[in-house]
Design a protein around this motif. Structure first.
Motif, mmCIF file in Angstrom:
data_model
loop_
_atom_site.group_PDB
_atom_site.id
_atom_site.type_symbol
_atom_site.label_atom_id
_atom_site.label_comp_id
_atom_site.label_asym_id
_atom_site.label_seq_id
_atom_site.Cartn_x
_atom_site.Cartn_y
_atom_site.Cartn_z
ATOM 1 N N GLU A 57 32.412 -0.804 -19.803
ATOM 2 C CA GLU A 57 31.770 0.385 -19.521
ATOM 3 C C GLU A 57 31.243 0.173 -17.873
ATOM 4 O O GLU A 57 31.217 1.033 -17.198
ATOM 5 N N THR A 58 30.941 -1.020 -17.863
ATOM 6 C CA THR A 58 30.157 -1.420 -16.185
ATOM 7 C C THR A 58 30.989 -2.360 -15.532
ATOM 8 O O THR A 58 31.819 -3.244 -16.258
ATOM 9 N N ALA A 59 30.937 -2.315 -14.327
ATOM 10 C CA ALA A 59 31.590 -3.382 -13.327
ATOM 11 C C ALA A 59 31.008 -4.586 -13.655
ATOM 12 O O ALA A 59 31.621 -5.465 -13.326
ATOM 13 N N ALA A 60 29.793 -4.870 -13.743
ATOM 14 C CA ALA A 60 28.934 -5.905 -14.095
ATOM 15 C C ALA A 60 29.662 -6.858 -15.156
ATOM 16 O O ALA A 60 30.191 -7.949 -15.103
ATOM 17 N N GLU A 61 29.849 -6.098 -16.368
ATOM 18 C CA GLU A 61 30.599 -6.589 -17.283
ATOM 19 C C GLU A 61 31.915 -7.066 -16.910
ATOM 20 O O GLU A 61 32.610 -8.082 -17.829
ATOM 21 N N ALA A 62 32.514 -6.191 -16.197
ATOM 22 C CA ALA A 62 34.183 -6.506 -15.862
ATOM 23 C C ALA A 62 34.388 -7.893 -15.359
ATOM 24 O O ALA A 62 35.547 -8.511 -15.486
ATOM 25 N N VAL A 63 33.448 -8.266 -14.387
ATOM 26 C CA VAL A 63 33.799 -9.217 -13.653
ATOM 27 C C VAL A 63 33.358 -10.669 -14.010
ATOM 28 O O VAL A 63 33.619 -11.599 -13.634
ATOM 29 N N GLU A 64 32.480 -10.665 -15.338
ATOM 30 C CA GLU A 64 32.238 -11.640 -16.023
ATOM 31 C C GLU A 64 33.507 -12.527 -16.186
ATOM 32 O O GLU A 64 34.434 -12.368 -16.900
ATOM 33 N N GLY A 65 33.381 -13.804 -15.763
ATOM 34 C CA GLY A 65 34.406 -14.752 -15.976
ATOM 35 C C GLY A 65 35.588 -14.475 -15.167
ATOM 36 O O GLY A 65 36.660 -15.311 -15.224
ATOM 37 N N ALA A 66 35.669 -13.592 -14.454
ATOM 38 C CA ALA A 66 36.980 -13.295 -13.592
ATOM 39 C C ALA A 66 37.345 -14.187 -12.486
ATOM 40 O O ALA A 66 36.331 -14.621 -12.053
ATOM 41 N N ASP A 67 38.571 -14.589 -12.332
ATOM 42 C CA ASP A 67 38.998 -15.521 -11.324
ATOM 43 C C ASP A 67 39.162 -14.566 -10.151
ATOM 44 O O ASP A 67 39.309 -15.042 -8.915
ATOM 45 N N ALA A 93 35.043 -17.529 -7.745
ATOM 46 C CA ALA A 93 36.077 -16.355 -7.809
ATOM 47 C C ALA A 93 36.455 -15.853 -6.542
ATOM 48 O O ALA A 93 35.776 -16.005 -5.400
ATOM 49 N N VAL A 94 37.555 -15.120 -6.518
ATOM 50 C CA VAL A 94 38.048 -14.569 -5.282
ATOM 51 C C VAL A 94 37.758 -13.028 -5.404
ATOM 52 O O VAL A 94 38.146 -12.424 -6.338
ATOM 53 N N VAL A 95 36.999 -12.410 -4.377
ATOM 54 C CA VAL A 95 36.779 -11.076 -4.489
ATOM 55 C C VAL A 95 37.816 -10.397 -3.381
ATOM 56 O O VAL A 95 37.987 -10.987 -2.123
ATOM 57 N N THR A 96 38.647 -9.438 -3.700
ATOM 58 C CA THR A 96 39.232 -8.760 -2.793
ATOM 59 C C THR A 96 39.085 -7.316 -2.932
ATOM 60 O O THR A 96 38.561 -6.515 -3.684
ATOM 61 N N ASP A 97 39.679 -6.473 -1.870
ATOM 62 C CA ASP A 97 39.617 -5.010 -2.083
ATOM 63 C C ASP A 97 40.943 -4.467 -1.693
ATOM 64 O O ASP A 97 41.552 -5.069 -1.226
ATOM 65 N N VAL A 98 41.136 -3.047 -1.850
ATOM 66 C CA VAL A 98 42.439 -2.627 -1.423
ATOM 67 C C VAL A 98 42.111 -1.218 -0.575
ATOM 68 O O VAL A 98 43.042 -0.221 -0.331
ATOM 69 N N GLY A 99 41.103 -1.199 0.307
ATOM 70 C CA GLY A 99 40.770 -0.032 1.143
ATOM 71 C C GLY A 99 41.714 -0.055 2.455
ATOM 72 O O GLY A 99 42.203 -1.179 2.640
ATOM 73 N N SER A 100 41.767 1.240 2.922
ATOM 74 C CA SER A 100 42.596 1.426 3.898
ATOM 75 C C SER A 100 41.947 1.005 5.347
ATOM 76 O O SER A 100 42.514 1.170 6.379
ATOM 77 N N VAL A 101 40.614 0.732 5.189
ATOM 78 C CA VAL A 101 39.728 0.269 6.412
ATOM 79 C C VAL A 101 39.115 -0.921 6.202
ATOM 80 O O VAL A 101 38.685 -1.343 4.991
ATOM 81 N N LYS A 102 38.901 -2.017 6.866
ATOM 82 C CA LYS A 102 38.751 -3.217 6.860
ATOM 83 C C LYS A 102 37.581 -3.620 7.622
ATOM 84 O O LYS A 102 36.582 -4.152 6.856
ATOM 85 N N ARG A 103 36.803 -3.092 8.512
ATOM 86 C CA ARG A 103 35.557 -3.318 9.269
ATOM 87 C C ARG A 103 34.496 -2.863 8.215
ATOM 88 O O ARG A 103 33.612 -3.709 7.971
ATOM 89 N N ALA A 104 34.324 -1.397 7.839
ATOM 90 C CA ALA A 104 33.420 -1.194 7.079
ATOM 91 C C ALA A 104 33.343 -1.741 5.812
ATOM 92 O O ALA A 104 32.364 -2.037 5.157
ATOM 93 N N VAL A 105 34.478 -2.390 5.268
ATOM 94 C CA VAL A 105 34.458 -3.071 3.881
ATOM 95 C C VAL A 105 33.830 -4.379 4.084
ATOM 96 O O VAL A 105 32.742 -4.787 3.197
ATOM 97 N N LEU A 106 34.171 -5.363 5.147
ATOM 98 C CA LEU A 106 33.649 -6.419 5.567
ATOM 99 C C LEU A 106 32.157 -6.239 5.591
ATOM 100 O O LEU A 106 31.263 -6.986 5.019
ATOM 101 N N GLU A 107 31.809 -5.321 6.283
ATOM 102 C CA GLU A 107 30.073 -5.169 6.361
ATOM 103 C C GLU A 107 29.444 -4.559 5.187
ATOM 104 O O GLU A 107 28.319 -5.101 5.102
ATOM 105 N N GLY A 108 30.231 -3.872 4.460
ATOM 106 C CA GLY A 108 29.541 -3.322 3.239
ATOM 107 C C GLY A 108 29.568 -4.176 2.126
ATOM 108 O O GLY A 108 28.584 -4.155 1.381
ATOM 109 N N VAL A 109 30.724 -4.961 1.996
ATOM 110 C CA VAL A 109 30.764 -5.830 0.812
ATOM 111 C C VAL A 109 30.265 -7.312 0.932
ATOM 112 O O VAL A 109 29.525 -7.836 0.453
ATOM 113 N N GLY A 110 30.725 -7.847 2.281
ATOM 114 C CA GLY A 110 30.369 -9.034 2.566
ATOM 115 C C GLY A 110 28.924 -9.556 2.300
ATOM 116 O O GLY A 110 28.709 -10.807 1.550
ATOM 117 N N PRO A 111 28.122 -8.859 2.680
ATOM 118 C CA PRO A 111 26.549 -9.491 2.689
ATOM 119 C C PRO A 111 26.061 -9.701 1.379
ATOM 120 O O PRO A 111 25.059 -10.353 0.843
#
Lengths: 306, 306
Positions: A57-67, A93-111
């Motif tokens: 149901e939640t993203a928090a649960e989904a990522v538990e133990g994910a590589d 773990a490796v976190v990736t994204d599939v967004g069409s824009v990358k500067r905004a994702v780096l700044e929004g997710v990275g920190p």
């Protein structure tokens, strides 16, 4: 194919994540795929269609133990999701994204991401005008490009593994730095989409040409503008809001050129029009010579058989 | 099929006339097809490829004794050709053209034609980005629209015969008045082409994105702009010069809309973008529901198989 990541978490279950899930299962690239989406209906459909092995149901649960954690939500929602999952990410773990824009994702997710987690943004340049969990299909990435946009200092082993993963999904990969990525995509994708949306809006807004006529005669050039303009509104809203700088710059160049041609039409300058139209043939030839055009799309004007 | 016109004269032997010749011969729609073109090389190729039964050096010779004369030259050249052939036309002959603009053709050709000759302009909405005598193929008009734009007082029997002729070539026909034709075509064809030319020009003009990158990643939306922008420069120059009024009007509407979206991007008005992009989906749905999209072109983003 063999397993590349033991457990993969797909956050968001639309066209891209659904296609990734189907391709991973087809080729056995992950031992377990966990998916999540905000809507219960989407989660049900994902289970029914086998986009993943199980849903949470939640993203928090989904990522538990994910590589590998794949952020496949609109660019504007990535920061919020990163904040939610950060405390639950497995070390290494490796976190990736599939967004069409990358500067905004780096700044929004990275920190938000904790130390010991690898963040490697990617951009699979594949899609259709369909969206949602029903839209996915395993062949979506076949022979498409996936741009890899690693931040400075990212772990080379993990970048290479992620590249191998995308290649296993069928894509060609290429590394690009973040600013250049956003500019290239504004040219080859974002502005063409904005223009298509605009052209369709204009046609719809004209009262003297009926909708029926526009639809009937759309094969004359207009039809594929409508296909592009049927793409997911949330995704594209976020693209333009978050790639504002490059978008506005290319748009400025575009209107400058368009005004020059408009002026040539108004003043009857046939030579200028002829030279311009002759010049644009060169790029087309380049694309054919580069072997990038082997498929059928041709603005609906019929494919020539020789 | 049976013979519809005893002798047909094709003036100009490019993509459209060449395709007409091949289709007529395939189905026996004419007893004899005479062709002409200004270039000796084009005439030689036409004979070699069998686009017509024989060629003549001049248009005046070609129309001698012809029952149907097809003007298949750029719109800007139609008046000159009409003047040349007028004294040589057989009484009772039908003169038609295949130009993309109709007001300019009516005004440029009509006054030259003698009494007793029927003038019925048509516009087959079919084409590819290829041009010249090598570009023709007999299936070009299959399931395409051909607009019939008869002047006031035109002979109903001859209009109907010409419609039967186009239908025999594979096209669906529809009658339209001249002003409406030029407006509809500006919306569904002329402006989409101008926009595609412009977008390709912009990409080529940017120095920070290499040509190689533009070509490599063109499938992201840009590729079919290049296909459109490879169309025949002379033909399109003439279209814009001769459909100036409708072109400039639709172009004005287009830039108005584009500026509204540009402003929404600059000010970060996500709601406006979202609403606009949602709205444009409706036309696309209309096209699918109208059964007008049964082919594969999809801006190169892969065709979904379900």
């Amino acid at each position: 194919m063999s397993v590349i990541y033991d457990r993969v978490a797909l956050i968001g279950l639309g066209l891209i994540a659904g296609s990734m899930g189907l391709a991973m299962r087809r080729d056995g690239l992950a031992r377990e795929i966990v998916g999540t989406a905000r809507s219960a209906e989407t989660r049900d459909v994902a289970v029914e269609l086998g986009l993943c092995d199980r849903v949470t149901e939640t993203a928090a649960e989904a990522v538990e133990g994910a590589d590998l954690v794949v952020l496949a939500v609109p660019v504007g929602a990535m920061g919020r999701v990163a904040q939610e999952i950060a405390p639950h990410l497995k070390r290494g773990a490796v976190v990736t994204d599939v967004g069409s824009v990358k500067r905004a994702v780096l700044e929004g997710v990275g920190p938000h991401l904790p130390e010991g987690v690898h963040f490697v943004p990617t951009h699979p340049m594949a899609g259709t005008e369909h969206s949602g969990p029903h839209a996915g299909f395993a062949e979506l990435f076949q022979n498409r490009w996936c741009l890899i946009v690693p931040p400075e200092g990212a772990d080379e082993t993990e970048i290479a593994r992620l590249e191998r993963f995308w290649q296993a999904l069928g894509a060609h990969t290429e590394r690009m730095d973040v600013e250049h990525h956003d500019l290239v995509c504004a040219v080859v994708s974002h502005i063409p989409h904005l223009i298509a949306y605009t052209m369709v809006g204009v046609a719809d807004d004209l009262r003297r040409v009926s909708d029926q006529e526009v639809i009937k005669f759309s094969a004359a050039g207009f039809r594929d503008f409508t296909r592009i303009a049927a793409s997911d509104p949330t995704m594209w809203r976020d693209v333009f809001l978050t790639n504002k700088e490059a978008t506005l710059e290319i748009l400025g160049r575009f209107t400058e050129e368009l005004f020059a041609l408009q002026r040539a039409i108004r003043t009857g300058d046939g030579d200028q029009l002829f030279d311009y139209f002759t010049h644009t043939r060169a790029i087309r030839r380049g694309i054919i010579e580069a072997g990038q055009d082997t498929e059928a799309p041709d603005f609906g004007r019929g494919t020539k058989q020789k």
